[in-house]
Design a protein around this motif. Structure first.
Motif, PDB file in Angstrom:
ATOM      1  N   ILE A 177       0.704  -1.178   0.076  1.00 43.45           N
ATOM      2  CA  ILE A 177      -0.055  -0.042  -0.051  1.00 43.45           C
ATOM      3  C   ILE A 177       0.969   1.411   0.242  1.00 43.45           C
ATOM      4  CG2 ILE A 177      -1.343   1.372   1.492  1.00 43.45           C
ATOM      5  CD1 ILE A 177      -3.072  -1.061  -0.139  1.00 43.45           C
ATOM      6  N   SER A 178       1.801   1.181   0.821  1.00 42.79           N
ATOM      7  CA  SER A 178       2.739   2.329   0.994  1.00 42.79           C
ATOM      8  C   SER A 178       3.574   2.512  -0.598  1.00 42.79           C
ATOM      9  CB  SER A 178       3.897   2.115   1.921  1.00 42.79           C
ATOM     10  OG  SER A 178       4.722   3.201   2.022  1.00 42.79           O
ATOM     11  N   GLN A 179       4.077   1.715  -1.182  1.00 45.26           N
ATOM     12  CA  GLN A 179       4.531   1.796  -2.505  1.00 45.26           C
ATOM     13  C   GLN A 179       3.532   2.280  -3.471  1.00 45.26           C
ATOM     14  OE1 GLN A 179       8.070   1.145  -3.553  1.00 45.26           O
ATOM     15  NE2 GLN A 179       8.585   0.909  -1.311  1.00 45.26           N
ATOM     16  N   GLN A 186      -4.050   7.139   6.788  1.00 43.71           N
ATOM     17  CA  GLN A 186      -2.794   7.087   7.647  1.00 43.71           C
ATOM     18  C   GLN A 186      -3.035   6.748   8.991  1.00 43.71           C
ATOM     19  OE1 GLN A 186       0.420   6.919   7.427  1.00 43.71           O
ATOM     20  NE2 GLN A 186       0.799   7.895   5.521  1.00 43.71           N
ATOM     21  N   ILE A 187      -4.303   7.280   9.586  1.00 40.03           N
ATOM     22  CA  ILE A 187      -4.799   6.839  10.744  1.00 40.03           C
ATOM     23  C   ILE A 187      -5.071   5.230  10.819  1.00 40.03           C
ATOM     24  CG2 ILE A 187      -6.729   7.001  12.394  1.00 40.03           C
ATOM     25  CD1 ILE A 187      -6.745   9.969  11.476  1.00 40.03           C
ATOM     26  N   ALA A 188      -5.775   4.643   9.807  1.00 39.97           N
ATOM     27  CA  ALA A 188      -6.244   3.442   9.634  1.00 39.97           C
ATOM     28  C   ALA A 188      -5.142   2.498   9.586  1.00 39.97           C
ATOM     29  CB  ALA A 188      -7.078   3.059   8.579  1.00 39.97           C
ATOM     30  N   SER A 189      -4.264   2.867   8.805  1.00 42.44           N
ATOM     31  CA  SER A 189      -2.962   2.029   8.609  1.00 42.44           C
ATOM     32  C   SER A 189      -2.068   1.950   9.628  1.00 42.44           C
ATOM     33  CB  SER A 189      -2.146   2.722   7.532  1.00 42.44           C
ATOM     34  OG  SER A 189      -0.995   1.954   7.109  1.00 42.44           O
ATOM     35  N   GLU A 217       8.907  -6.985   3.660  1.00 43.22           N
ATOM     36  CA  GLU A 217       8.945  -5.478   3.116  1.00 43.22           C
ATOM     37  C   GLU A 217       9.563  -5.120   2.007  1.00 43.22           C
ATOM     38  OE1 GLU A 217       8.907  -3.310   7.539  1.00 43.22           O
ATOM     39  OE2 GLU A 217      10.896  -4.353   7.159  1.00 43.22           O
ATOM     40  N   LEU A 218      10.555  -6.081   1.318  1.00 43.73           N
ATOM     41  CA  LEU A 218      11.428  -5.913   0.071  1.00 43.73           C
ATOM     42  C   LEU A 218      10.515  -6.254  -0.861  1.00 43.73           C
ATOM     43  CD1 LEU A 218      13.711  -5.158  -1.530  1.00 43.73           C
ATOM     44  CD2 LEU A 218      14.409  -7.622  -1.124  1.00 43.73           C
ATOM     45  N   LEU A 219       9.775  -7.578  -0.781  1.00 44.82           N
ATOM     46  CA  LEU A 219       8.992  -7.847  -1.851  1.00 44.82           C
ATOM     47  C   LEU A 219       8.066  -6.952  -2.709  1.00 44.82           C
ATOM     48  CD1 LEU A 219       8.385 -11.624  -0.553  1.00 44.82           C
ATOM     49  CD2 LEU A 219       9.875 -10.898  -2.577  1.00 44.82           C
ATOM     50  N   PRO A 220       7.577  -6.327  -2.030  1.00 41.05           N
ATOM     51  CA  PRO A 220       6.386  -5.191  -2.442  1.00 41.05           C
ATOM     52  C   PRO A 220       7.178  -4.216  -3.530  1.00 41.05           C
ATOM     53  CG  PRO A 220       5.855  -5.379  -0.136  1.00 41.05           C
ATOM     54  CD  PRO A 220       7.054  -6.089  -0.438  1.00 41.05           C
ATOM     55  N   VAL A 221       8.249  -4.064  -3.466  1.00 41.77           N
ATOM     56  CA  VAL A 221       8.769  -3.209  -4.335  1.00 41.77           C
ATOM     57  C   VAL A 221       8.949  -3.829  -5.784  1.00 41.77           C
ATOM     58  CG1 VAL A 221      10.192  -1.732  -2.579  1.00 41.77           C
ATOM     59  CG2 VAL A 221      11.386  -3.667  -3.825  1.00 41.77           C
TER      60      VAL A 221
END
Length: 483
Positions: free
Chosen positions: A23-25, A115-118, A149-153
């Motif tokens: 989601i962040s990416q 951001q609050i929910a996350s 944390e790396l796989l999403p990129v």
């Protein structure tokens, strides 16, 4: 309460990081494009910078509060999973709202709520390894966490990024939401025992200090941002591009540098007190080093879409594909260089390697600024990724050396300020600088993004320079002051 570790626990306990990072990416591609759509290229930097400032400061506070509340939870499902479930479902709704945003202010509100929910879920997820994993296996579990944390990129580069670049933003949003939901669903299979003993009286003082620290830091950023905007107005009527570049470049660098140093100085004293800060001066400068470096890394990623549009003449969503691929290159190099950096740091000293990472990242950022093609930009990304991998491993190890061992948790917790503050400093101050050149030098509308990337390169160097004030403690207990 620790439980028997089974092979699948490595996945179920850590897989939610894959969803969060996806989601962040994805938001790193979607939100800048929506901001650009709503406010136009002449105001996009300022609008995006304001959004980053407020959402990141809110994230810092929500994460601290929800971590404290989940620590005390006595729900039958366990302490952490209810927060992860509720936070995820709310976040999915917020991400859909982001996609449906009709204007900038609706988008602003949707991103704040996201951001609050996350961070409701993020704060709870952080507690799973300490809650459930024996100390002798936490290193292995943390290694799996890093992979998640790396796989999403890689995933985002080949799915969400390509879909958005092809004009299918909603398809990209749905893919990201699907990955978040599936990661949450798997996390629900984690075996948690409910907390049976009632929690003691809630102590609000630690959270109060975080609130005060955040507000002071935000005021520092807002004040310096206004100074930069004021100076830019004084330059109206000057036609010399070199003069404008020099004045705005120096102004931006001084403002960001002052925000880093002054923000950390004030925040550390609020958090641990002036007397303790004076007893442990290396700690303050370690946080300055961390924040200065992360300002560069986080904002190179945050402005990647706008930078590639400016540098390569790409239009709108066409920059999403190259931006996600650039982040993939950086992410892979981070992983490849993180593990050997720990071994190398033990050989030559952590402070030397942290300094080297700052110098190397500065060189990589300058390659991005001067790059004539996407191939060279990828090369710059490789250099920055390698430097960041070195930094993440050795900077944290250096931090564990300079803090008092009996209060390491309290001291190192302050480093969360660097993570959230980095994006706020670089975006809120850098965005208006980029917009200034878009408006006043229309024949070179992307010049401002090249300038702020050069400023981030200078901040990498600043991160290395301030290490002069950090005293490294070697394994034999001796202090080492030189780089």
């Amino acid at each position: 309460m620790k439980h028997i570790i089974r092979w699948y626990d490595y996945i179920t306990i850590n897989i939610y990081w894959l969803g969060l990072t996806t989601i962040s990416q994805s938001n790193g591609l979607i939100v800048p494009l929506l901001v650009q759509k709503f406010v136009g290229s002449e105001q996009q930097g300022t609008a995006f910078g304001s959004l980053r400032l407020y959402t990141l400061m809110i994230a810092l506070l929500v994460q601290a509060l929800m971590g404290m509340l989940s620590d005390r939870s006595t729900l039958r499902w366990g302490r952490r999973r209810p927060f992860i479930l509720v936070g995820t479902l709310l976040n999915m709704a917020c991400i859909i709202a982001i996609g449906y945003s009709p204007d900038y202010w609706f988008l602003f509100g949707a991103v704040v709520l996201s951001q609050i929910a996350s961070n409701i879920a993020h704060a709870a997820e952080q507690g799973l390894i300490p809650d459930l994993v024996p100390e002798d296996r936490r290193g292995r579990f943390s290694g799996v966490k890093s992979i998640m944390e790396l796989l999403p990129v890689i995933i985002v580069a080949f799915t969400v990024g390509k879909l958005i670049a092809a004009g299918q933003m909603w398809a990209g949003i749905l893919v990201a939401i699907g990955i978040l939901f599936l990661s949450m669903a798997v996390t629900m299979f984690v075996h948690e025992e409910p907390r049976h003993e009632p929690p003691g009286r809630l102590d609000w003082k630690p959270f109060g200090r975080i609130v005060a620290m955040t507000l002071v830091f935000m005021v520092v950023i807002l004040g310096l941002g206004e100074i930069v905007k004021g100076i830019s107005k004084l330059l109206n009527g000057i036609d010399s591009v070199p003069t404008l570049l020099i004045v705005m470049g120096v102004t931006g660098l001084l403002a960001m540098g002052a925000a880093v140093v002054a923000g950390v100085w004030a925040s550390v004293r609020i958090s641990i007190g002036g007397e303790e800060a004076r007893r442990h001066p290396s700690f303050t400068w370690w946080v300055v080093n961390r924040l200065a470096f992360l300002v560069g890394v986080n904002n190179l990623a945050g402005f990647a879409v706008y930078f590639l549009q400016a540098r390569l003449g790409l239009k709108g969503e066409a920059a999403a594909g190259p931006a996600s691929q650039l982040m993939m290159v950086v992410g892979i190099l981070i992983l490849l260089c993180a593990l050997p950096s720990g071994w190398l740091a033990d050989r030559i000293g952590r402070k030397r390697l942290v300094a080297l990472s700052g110098i190397t990242a500065a060189a990589g950022a300058l390659v991005l600024v001067l790059a004539p093609s996407m191939i060279v930009i990828y090369a710059g990304g490789c250099i920055i990724g390698a430097a960041t991998g070195m930094f993440f491993t050795t900077n944290w190890a250096l931090g564990t050396d300079v803090v008092p061992k009996e209060e390491a948790g309290r001291y190192l917790g302050i480093s969360n300020l660097a993570g959230a503050g980095a994006g706020a400093v670089g975006a809120y101050i850098g965005g208006p600088i980029a917009d200034y050149f878009t408006v006043h030098i229309p024949q070179s509308p992307g010049l401002g993004y090249l300038l702020i990337f050069a400023i981030y390169a200078a901040l990498f160097l600043l991160s290395a320079v301030v290490l002069i004030r950090v005293r490294e403690v070697w394994r034999d207990g001796q202090e080492e002051t030189s780089l």
